[in-house]
Design an enzyme around this catalytic site. Structure first.
Site, PDB file in Angstrom:
ATOM      1  N   SER A 333      -1.244   0.431  -1.919  1.00  0.00           N
ATOM      2  CA  SER A 333      -1.441   1.324  -2.877  1.00  0.00           C
ATOM      3  C   SER A 333      -2.073   1.233  -4.238  1.00  0.00           C
ATOM      4  O   SER A 333      -1.990   0.156  -4.762  1.00  0.00           O
ATOM      5  CB  SER A 333       0.121   1.924  -3.226  1.00  0.00           C
ATOM      6  N   HIS A 444       7.512   5.812  -4.163  1.00  0.00           N
ATOM      7  CA  HIS A 444       7.702   4.782  -2.939  1.00  0.00           C
ATOM      8  C   HIS A 444       9.193   4.198  -3.378  1.00  0.00           C
ATOM      9  O   HIS A 444       9.894   4.061  -2.338  1.00  0.00           O
ATOM     10  CB  HIS A 444       6.688   3.457  -2.671  1.00  0.00           C
TER      11      HIS A 444
END
Length: 517
Positions: A333, A444
């Site tokens: 990410s 997340h």
């Protein structure tokens, strides 16, 4: 090929709102065509078509048509035809005309406050449960603005739901600083939230054999790592790759959100390696890791209606069944907010962000580079007078990431500051709990992932260097820990990290450098 939130995974990134004329024009032409026959039965309802900028007198005639729609004159078929005519009229307006249309809809078809007051009085006067029940239902009806009933009629039209999604995308732009339009946008958002409940959505795998029109949309909507063309897309749909998307039954040809996954050996730490078109294709059955490297929201008009977390969980469940040998589910990410935070910290604290040793080593390398630069005498004379912070001077060099010695000396302090940003800097919104400042981290962590590993120069693209100085992070989803991690973060504001991340954080504490939020 072997492969990798604005992930790399990240929080679902919205598609660019910049219009792609050919793509959009085809969609609008298709919509107008499909509604033409339906609307034909309503011809004459408003007389001559309104002018594209929708002046006041034309708006008054449209207002009469809306009232006819709401009264269902002529039955449901006629109401449906009038709704189609209204939709075609809106699509034919220019930007000023569309704004005038929406202002009229927001202003003239809001809640009837006198009717609400009467309904409240009736409710308060109700003396028994039966009367109170009737009064409650009447009050709920009074609180529903007529414009909401009008928007609901588009659900019955071909492409009508897509029309409303795109309408909200336009309305979101217009409503900034406009309370009247903001109320209309809120109504539409709530309507779409109910229609797009995750229980109604269907997850489908997208492959190279999917319709070309759908593949074209993937290229258009990809918001994390741009798809450079058809070959790039084909690589991302190869046998060691997976792409899954959510669809709505009323928008069967339009992905709502899609995630790209690489099936690899080991947890990926570099997005360029993950997307390298020359890398060999791996046998997916030999993979032990599934790396979520991109998740993109495809519909601007569904912003704020979250289903990315459900998509990830559905994909994990599906991959666990298809590939039981996969033991690691992780993202690669970006850290989109880091550079902005870092620049503020550097402006405030300057070289105090560095330890003495770090400052000496960076200054030494900068001096070496200055001496070797092919600069003129005037530039050489200015080097010693530069009082900018050392980090600012180092990062101002366009090729800092390509200079092995300089980037090695930057790695320690920047990784330390990156972990500090991700794990310590939080903000409390309103009366809510503190949350991670970085939007991808928040996404997340809310889903139950833990911060697994920070990766140095994992994205050397211009975008990666600009938004996070090239750093990326793996968020790992351990199936047995997801619920506990979710509760720790959402309930206590506690961020779960791996020992590797904690060690970087401890190194920062020992360094004693400043890095306030």
């Amino acid at each position: 090929m072997s492969d990798a939130p604005d992930t790399t995974i990240l929080e679902p990134v919205p598609p660019s709102q910049a219009a792609q004329p050919n793509f959009l024009d085809r969609a609008l032409d298709n919509l107008r065509t499909r509604w033409r026959e339906i609307a034909a039965s309503a011809r004459g309802a408003v007389g001559a078509p309104p002018r594209t900028h929708l002046p006041k007198e034309d708006a008054e005639r449209l207002k009469e048509q809306i009232e006819a729609c709401l009264e269902s004159r002529g039955g449901e078929v006629s109401a449906r035809a009038r709704a189609a005519q209204l939709g075609r009229t809106y699509l034919a307006l220019d930007p000023q005309g569309r704004r005038n249309f929406l202002v009229m809809l927001a202003r003239d078809f809001d809640v009837d406050r006198d009717a609400v007051m009467d309904a409240m009085a009736t409710f308060q006067a109700a003396a028994d449960p039966v009367a109170r029940g009737h009064a409650e239902r009447a009050l709920r009806r009074a609180l529903e603005p007529p414009r909401l009933r009008l928007l609901t009629q588009f659900n019955a039209l071909p492409e009508g739901v897509k029309f409303l999604v795109d309408l909200r995308a336009e309305l979101m732009e217009m409503a900034r600083g406009e309370p009247l339009l903001q109320a209309l946008e809120d109504d539409l958002k709530n309507l779409l939230r109910a229609w797009f409940d995750v229980g109604f959505l269907e997850m489908h795998r997208i492959t190279w054999d999917s319709p070309a029109s759908l593949l074209e949309k993937l290229i258009k909507y990809e918001a994390v790592h741009e798809i450079s063309g058809w070959q790039d897309l084909k690589d991302r749909l190869d046998s060691d790759r997976r792409c899954f998307a959510f669809f709505h039954p009323r928008m069967p040809h339009e992905p709502l959100i899609f995630v790209e996954v690489a099936l690899v050996q080991g947890m990926s730490d570099n997005v360029q390696a993950l997307l390298d078109p020359t890398a060999p294709v791996c046998d997916p059955k030999s993979a032990d890791s599934a790396i979520f490297y991109s998740i993109s929201n495809a519909q601007v008009g569904l912003a704020g209606i979250s289903f990315g977390n459900f998509l990830i969980k559905r994909v994990v469940d599906g991959l666990a069944t298809e590939f039981p040998n996969i033991t690691c589910y992780a993202t690669l990410s970006p850290i989109p907010g880091f550079r902005r935070w870092f620049d503020r910290a550097m402006d405030r604290d300057g070289d105090a962000l560095l330890t003495n040793t770090e400052a000496e080593r960076i200054a030494e390398r900068l001096a070496e580079l200055d001496r070797s630069d092919d600069a003129d005498a005037s530039t050489e004379g200015e080097v010693g007078a530069d009082e900018s912070p050392l980090l600012a001077r180092a990062l101002a060099r366009s090729a800092w990431a390509e200079d092995d010695e300089l980037q090695k000396r930057l790695r320690g302090p920047l990784m330390r500051l990156g972990v500090h940003y991700l794990t310590t800097v939080q903000e409390a919104k309103g009366h809510g709990r503190a949350r991670a400042l970085d939007p991808v981290a928040h996404f997340h962590l809310t889903n139950g992932a833990r911060m697994e590993r920070l990766n140095w120069l994992a994205d050397r693209s211009a975008k990666g260097l600009k938004q996070s100085l090239g750093m990326m992070i793996n968020y790992r989803y351990r199936l047995g820990e997801i619920d506990a991690n979710h509760e720790a973060y959402t309930g206590e504001g506690r961020i779960i990290t791996s020992s590797a991340v904690r060690s970087l954080d401890r190194a920062g504490s020992k360094a004693g450098g400043k890095a306030g939020g």
